[in-house]
Scaffold this active site. Structure first.
Site, short mmCIF file in Angstrom:
data_model
loop_
_atom_site.label_atom_id
_atom_site.label_comp_id
_atom_site.label_asym_id
_atom_site.label_seq_id
_atom_site.Cartn_x
_atom_site.Cartn_y
_atom_site.Cartn_z
N TYR A 146 -5.04 -16.77 12.79
CA TYR A 146 -3.75 -16.68 12.08
C TYR A 146 -3.23 -18.09 11.75
O TYR A 146 -2.79 -18.35 10.64
CB TYR A 146 -2.74 -15.91 12.93
CG TYR A 146 -1.42 -15.66 12.24
CD1 TYR A 146 -1.31 -14.69 11.25
CD2 TYR A 146 -0.28 -16.40 12.58
CE1 TYR A 146 -0.09 -14.48 10.60
CE2 TYR A 146 0.93 -16.19 11.94
CZ TYR A 146 1.02 -15.22 10.95
OH TYR A 146 2.22 -15.00 10.31
N ASN A 170 3.59 -12.66 -0.12
CA ASN A 170 4.21 -12.46 1.20
C ASN A 170 3.40 -11.56 2.14
O ASN A 170 3.47 -11.73 3.36
CB ASN A 170 5.61 -11.88 0.97
CG ASN A 170 6.17 -11.21 2.21
OD1 ASN A 170 6.66 -11.87 3.12
ND2 ASN A 170 6.06 -9.88 2.28
N LYS A 191 -2.71 -19.63 7.93
CA LYS A 191 -1.42 -20.15 7.48
C LYS A 191 -1.50 -21.65 7.19
O LYS A 191 -0.77 -22.16 6.34
CB LYS A 191 -0.32 -19.82 8.50
CG LYS A 191 -0.06 -18.31 8.63
CD LYS A 191 0.33 -17.68 7.30
CE LYS A 191 0.76 -16.23 7.43
NZ LYS A 191 1.11 -15.63 6.13
N ASP A 248 -3.87 -2.18 -2.27
CA ASP A 248 -4.34 -2.67 -0.98
C ASP A 248 -4.90 -4.06 -1.24
O ASP A 248 -5.95 -4.21 -1.89
CB ASP A 248 -5.43 -1.74 -0.42
CG ASP A 248 -5.98 -2.24 0.92
OD1 ASP A 248 -5.73 -3.43 1.26
OD2 ASP A 248 -6.65 -1.45 1.61
N THR A 282 11.00 -8.29 12.05
CA THR A 282 10.45 -7.46 10.97
C THR A 282 9.58 -6.41 11.67
O THR A 282 9.65 -6.25 12.88
CB THR A 282 9.56 -8.29 10.00
OG1 THR A 282 8.42 -8.75 10.73
CG2 THR A 282 10.28 -9.47 9.38
N ARG A 309 0.82 -1.22 0.00
CA ARG A 309 0.00 0.00 0.00
C ARG A 309 0.85 1.26 0.00
O ARG A 309 0.47 2.27 -0.57
CB ARG A 309 -0.91 0.02 1.24
CG ARG A 309 -2.03 -0.99 1.21
CD ARG A 309 -2.63 -1.14 2.58
NE ARG A 309 -1.61 -1.54 3.54
CZ ARG A 309 -1.85 -1.86 4.80
NH1 ARG A 309 -3.08 -1.78 5.28
NH2 ARG A 309 -0.87 -2.22 5.61
#
Ligand code: NAP
Length: 269
Positions: free
Chosen positions: A148, A86, A152, A59, A183, A33
């Protein structure tokens, strides 16, 4: 592999993918974005690596934006040889009582978008008889920790099925399952990591190097680092109650973070 399209290229693992791919002389298409960050990255990659970098702001929770990226992947005039799905995020909330719109956006980003972009890329790559798709999953796919884990797990199962279907076409599918990696992921999700064991952390540089080496070898399931290979092997054979206990441990870490955040907010007021 030719040109690589990387989603979530403005930060974290995606930024590292862009750098390592450009350094290996691949032209790159940068998707996220934050157009300003992508434009700055384009300039840096072109100057340092001498490749062509294209900025494609999108987006990926917006279906029209996802379609624009899918169209770019379908292009035969400017073929994309590697898709890196990713972009992702962590939600710092419990499912029960949490914001369901935020859940919906996370599902769009980490499941639907991965499906739509893989579909567009696979069609074009199979037509050309070559290419690779790399989907970023997580070790969390192997435990029972909120939506989550479920997203995944979907990415993992989907990618394995895709790899089966692509056999003999010249196109490969790989899912990389990183463990905790330094990260912006946790800060963006306002996830407090002070309780996380130091030994659990990986560096983005190592995760990306391992994932790209596995893509080049056509490996389907990629788990960077010996530590997480061992943890994953255990989780695959562990009885389900033990897997759920691991999920409770992660839940407890997240809850401790939510509590700490609430205390800090209260102290500020
Ligand atoms: P990060 O540093 O927070 O980067 C996330 C990237 O995703 C950013 O470039 C962000 O760009 C992009 N993004 C987020 N929402 C987006 C949206 N709606 N549309 C387009 N792009 C969006 O996180 P990261 O750790 O690199 O995460 C990358 C992947 O690794 C994710 O799939 C994550 O689930 C997975 N992973 C991370 C860890 C970890 O511990 N870090 C562990 C296992 C798996 P913009 O904000 O510019 O859009």
């Amino acid at each position: 592999m030719g040109t690589a399209l990387v989603t979530g290229a403005s930060a974290g693992l995606g930024l590292e993918f862009a750098w390592q791919l450009a350094t290996a002389r691949h032209d790159v298409v940068l998707v996220a974005r934050d157009e300003e960050r992508l434009t700055r990255l384009k300039g840096q990659l072109e100057a340092a690596a001498g490749v062509h970098a294209e900025v494609l702001p999108a987006d990926l929770t917006d279906r029209a934006d996802v379609e624009r990226v899918a169209q770019r992947l379908r292009s035969d005039e400017r073929p994309v040889g590697l898709l890196v799905n990713n972009a992702g995020l962590g939600l710092n909330q419990r499912f029960v009582g949490g914001d369901v719109d935020a859940e919906d956006r996370a599902l769009e980003l980490m499941v639907r978008t991965v499906m739509v972009l893989s579909h567009a890329a696979a069609d074009a790559m199979v037509r050309r008889g070559r290419g690779a798709i790399l989907n970023v999953g997580s070790v969390a796919a192997l435990i029972a920790s909120g939506t989550y884990s479920a997203h995944k797990a979907w990415v993992r199962t989907f990618t394995e099925g895709l790899a089966v279907e692509l056999k003999g076409t010249g196109v490969t599918a790989t899912v990389v399952a990183p463990g905790y990696t330094h990260t912006e992921f946790h800060a963006r999700g306002r996830i407090d990591t002070t309780h996380y064991p130091t030994a659990a952390w990986l560096d983005a540089e190592d995760v990306v190097a391992a994932a790209l080496a596995d893509v080049r070898r056509g490996v389907v399931l990629s788990t960077p680092s010996l530590r997480y290979k061992a943890v994953s092997a255990l989780l695959r054979v562990a009885p389900r109650p033990a897997v759920r206990a691991f999920g409770s441990y992660r839940r407890a870490l997240l809850d401790a973070g939510i509590e700490a955040e609430r205390d800090r907010d209260a102290a500020r007021d």
